[in-house]
Write an enzyme that holds these catalytic residues in place. Structure first.
Site, PDB file in Angstrom:
ATOM      1  N   HIS A 168       0.818  -1.222   0.000  1.00  0.00           N
ATOM      2  CA  HIS A 168       0.000   0.000   0.000  1.00  0.00           C
ATOM      3  C   HIS A 168       0.853   1.275   0.000  1.00  0.00           C
ATOM      4  O   HIS A 168       0.300   2.380  -0.051  1.00  0.00           O
ATOM      5  CB  HIS A 168      -0.924   0.026   1.216  1.00  0.00           C
ATOM      6  CG  HIS A 168      -1.945  -1.079   1.236  1.00  0.00           C
ATOM      7  ND1 HIS A 168      -2.797  -1.307   0.181  1.00  0.00           N
ATOM      8  CD2 HIS A 168      -2.234  -2.027   2.168  1.00  0.00           C
ATOM      9  CE1 HIS A 168      -3.576  -2.345   0.478  1.00  0.00           C
ATOM     10  NE2 HIS A 168      -3.257  -2.801   1.665  1.00  0.00           N
ATOM     11  N   ASP A 203      -2.415 -10.788  -2.199  1.00  0.00           N
ATOM     12  CA  ASP A 203      -2.954 -10.286  -0.939  1.00  0.00           C
ATOM     13  C   ASP A 203      -4.453 -10.001  -1.122  1.00  0.00           C
ATOM     14  O   ASP A 203      -4.902  -9.708  -2.225  1.00  0.00           O
ATOM     15  CB  ASP A 203      -2.207  -8.999  -0.558  1.00  0.00           C
ATOM     16  CG  ASP A 203      -2.569  -8.481   0.821  1.00  0.00           C
ATOM     17  OD1 ASP A 203      -1.806  -8.748   1.769  1.00  0.00           O
ATOM     18  OD2 ASP A 203      -3.619  -7.816   0.952  1.00  0.00           O
ATOM     19  N   HIS A 205      -6.081  -7.534  -0.384  1.00  0.00           N
ATOM     20  CA  HIS A 205      -6.369  -6.135  -0.711  1.00  0.00           C
ATOM     21  C   HIS A 205      -5.568  -5.691  -1.929  1.00  0.00           C
ATOM     22  O   HIS A 205      -4.465  -6.189  -2.168  1.00  0.00           O
ATOM     23  CB  HIS A 205      -6.026  -5.238   0.484  1.00  0.00           C
ATOM     24  CG  HIS A 205      -6.682  -5.690   1.745  1.00  0.00           C
ATOM     25  ND1 HIS A 205      -6.032  -6.476   2.674  1.00  0.00           N
ATOM     26  CD2 HIS A 205      -7.939  -5.503   2.211  1.00  0.00           C
ATOM     27  CE1 HIS A 205      -6.868  -6.739   3.673  1.00  0.00           C
ATOM     28  NE2 HIS A 205      -8.023  -6.169   3.424  1.00  0.00           N
ATOM     29  N   ASP A 293      -3.990 -13.010   3.778  1.00  0.00           N
ATOM     30  CA  ASP A 293      -5.211 -12.510   4.409  1.00  0.00           C
ATOM     31  C   ASP A 293      -6.479 -12.750   3.589  1.00  0.00           C
ATOM     32  O   ASP A 293      -7.567 -12.364   4.008  1.00  0.00           O
ATOM     33  CB  ASP A 293      -5.081 -11.015   4.763  1.00  0.00           C
ATOM     34  CG  ASP A 293      -4.535 -10.167   3.626  1.00  0.00           C
ATOM     35  OD1 ASP A 293      -4.268 -10.709   2.532  1.00  0.00           O
ATOM     36  OD2 ASP A 293      -4.383  -8.952   3.828  1.00  0.00           O
ATOM     37  N   TYR A 332      -3.134 -12.152   8.923  1.00  0.00           N
ATOM     38  CA  TYR A 332      -3.242 -11.672  10.298  1.00  0.00           C
ATOM     39  C   TYR A 332      -3.828 -12.683  11.276  1.00  0.00           C
ATOM     40  O   TYR A 332      -3.969 -12.369  12.457  1.00  0.00           O
ATOM     41  CB  TYR A 332      -4.066 -10.376  10.308  1.00  0.00           C
ATOM     42  CG  TYR A 332      -3.455  -9.346   9.378  1.00  0.00           C
ATOM     43  CD1 TYR A 332      -2.376  -8.578   9.789  1.00  0.00           C
ATOM     44  CD2 TYR A 332      -3.903  -9.199   8.066  1.00  0.00           C
ATOM     45  CE1 TYR A 332      -1.778  -7.666   8.931  1.00  0.00           C
ATOM     46  CE2 TYR A 332      -3.312  -8.293   7.204  1.00  0.00           C
ATOM     47  CZ  TYR A 332      -2.262  -7.533   7.632  1.00  0.00           C
ATOM     48  OH  TYR A 332      -1.663  -6.645   6.781  1.00  0.00           O
TER      49      TYR A 332
HETATM   50 ZN    ZN Z   1      -4.018  -7.235   2.822  1.00  0.00          ZN
END
Ligand code: ZN
Length: 348
Positions: A168, A203, A205, A293, A332
Site C-alpha cells: 500500500h 494479498d 487487498h 489474508d 493476520y
Molecule cells: Zn491485505
C-alpha cells in the site's frame, strides 16, 4: 526448499494500536506474525539466510526522498516534541492532511510543526510510526533486495519474510499498515538488472502503492487479485477492473476484483488470470506479493480461501517456472498464517 531471508529488525516495529474511525483499536500487524511464520517454515525444513544491508539507491527509485527522510526521522522528531508530556501520545499519528482539497492548486509550504508534517506523507490514521518502525521497514527492504541478489546469482526462488507489509506504500505516501514498498523495490532491482518483471499480488487487498509505482511503466507488470474496493473494502478508491495503466504502461496493470465471500474456485480463477497476464507479458522474473489474508479465518478480509486454495495458488505461480522473489505482505490470523505460508511455498 525455498530459502527464507530473515532479519531480527523486522520485529522492531510495534504499532500496538491503530486509530481507526477515530478510535484506538488493537493493531493486527504485530511482530508475532513474523515469528509464527518463521517457526512454521523452520519446522518444514526451509533454510534461513541472513539479510544483508543495501544502500538507498534502488529504494529512492521507488519512493520520493522526502518520504524516506520523514520515515527515517519521524520518531525522533516526535520524541523531541511535547506530544508525550502534553497529551500522552506515544506514536506518530497525523491530524491534518494537506491534500489538494486544502491547498487548491496554490503554492504551499512544508509545515513547521512535526504533528503537521506527519499528514504530508501519511494518507490514513491507522498507520502509526513508533520506535523501531523505520528500522523494521528498512530491514524489510534489505530482505527483499537480498532475495533479488540471491535470485540474480542463480537461486531459482527466494522468500523474503518481511514485515511491516509494503504494497500500500506509494511513491510519496504511506498507509494501510505499509511504510516502504518492499515488493516494488524488489521489482525495481530486477528491472535495473534488465529483467522484464511481473509483480503478482495475491494479498486480499489491492496493492495501490505498487500499482502507483509502475502505473506508467512498460517494463513492469502489476497484476492483482483482491476483494472489490467497490464493495467497501480498503483501499476503497483504487483497484477497479478498468485500471490498466497509462502512457507507456497502458496495459501493464491488471486488476481482478472479487466480491466478498469469494472462495477457492473464484479466487483461483483470478490467480490464473494473473499468471496468464505474466505469460502474455513475456515476464523473465516474478515478484509474488504473498498476502495470506484472503484466508477464510483472517480477520482483515471477507474472502474465504482455504489452505488448499493457497497451495493451488502456489502451484499455479510456480508453474511459470520463472526466477521468483516471494515477498510477505498481509496475513493476520496468528493461528494459521504460518501453515498457510508453508502450504503456498511447498506447492510453489
Ligand atoms: Zn491485505
Amino acid at each position: 526448499m525455498i530459502p527464507v531471508v530473515w532479519s531480527d529488525d523486522v520485529l522492531r516495529h510495534d504499532p500496538r494500536d491503530e486509530i481507526w474511525v477515530g478510535v484506538r483499536t488493537d493493531g493486527t500487524e504485530v511482530p508475532r506474525r513474523a515469528t509464527v511464520i518463521r517457526a512454521a517454515l523452520a519446522a518444514a525444513g526451509h533454510p534461513e539466510v541472513p539479510t544483508t544491508e543495501h544502500p538507498d539507491d534502488v529504494l529512492l527509485e521507488v519512493h520520493e526522498a522526502g518520504l524516506v527522510d520523514w520515515l527515517r526521522t519521524a520518531w525522533d522528531a516526535w520524541q523531541d516534541g511535547p506530544y508525550g508530556t502534553l497529551v500522552g501520545s506515544d506514536r506518530v499519528v497525523p491530524y491534518v492532511f494537506p491534500t489538494p482539497l486544502m491547498t487548491s492548486g496554490m503554492p504551499w509550504r512544508y509545515p513547521a510543526a512535526t504533528h503537521a508534517r506527519a499528514g504530508v506523507w501519511c494518507y490514513d490514521t491507522m498507520t502509526v510510526v513508533g520506535p523501531g518502525t523505520w528500522e523494521a521497514a528498512r530491514a524489510a527492504v534489505d530482505a527483499g533486495l537480498t532475495a533479488v541478489d540471491l535470485v540474480l546469482a542463480g537461486r531459482h526462488s527466494v522468500y523474503a519474510l518481511t514485515r511491516p507489509p509494503g504494497h500500500h506504500a506509494a511513491p510519496a505516501g504511506f498507509g494501510g499498515s505499509c511504510y516502504l514498498n518492499t515488493a516494488a523495490v524488489a521489482a525495481q532491482a530486477f528491472a535495473r538488472a534488465g529483467r522484464r518483471v511481473a509483480v503478482l499480488d495475491v494479498d486480499a487487498h489491492h496493492g495501490n502503492g505498487t500499482q502507483a509505482v509502475f502505473w506508467d511503466r512498460a517494463d513492469v507488470l502489476y497484476a492483482s487479485v483482491h476483494v472489490d474496493p467497490g464493495a467497501g473494502w480498503f483501499p476503497h478508491v483504487l483497484g477497479y477492473g478498468d485500471e490498466r495503466g497509462a502512457g507507456a504502461g497502458a496495459g501493464s496493470t491488471v486488476n481482478v476484483p472479487l466480491p466478498p465471500g469469494t472462495d477457492d474456485d473464484g479466487w483461483l480463477r483470478g490467480v490464473r488470470l494473473l499468471v496468464e497476464a505474466a505469460l502474455r507479458f513475456d515476464a523473465e522474473a516474478v515478484v509474488l506479493s504473498l498476502g495470506l489474508d484472503a484466508a477464510a479465518a483472517d480477520p482483515e478480509s471477507p474472502l474465504l480461501v482455504s489452505r488448499d486454495g493457497y497451495a493451488r495458488a502456489g502451484a499455479l505461480v510456480g508453474a511459470l517456472d520463472l526466477p521468483t522473489v516471494v515477498v510477505q505482505e498481509g496475513g493476520y490470523d496468528l493461528a494459521s498464517v504460518g501453515d498457510l505460508t508453508v502450504a503456498a511455498l511447498s506447492a510453489f
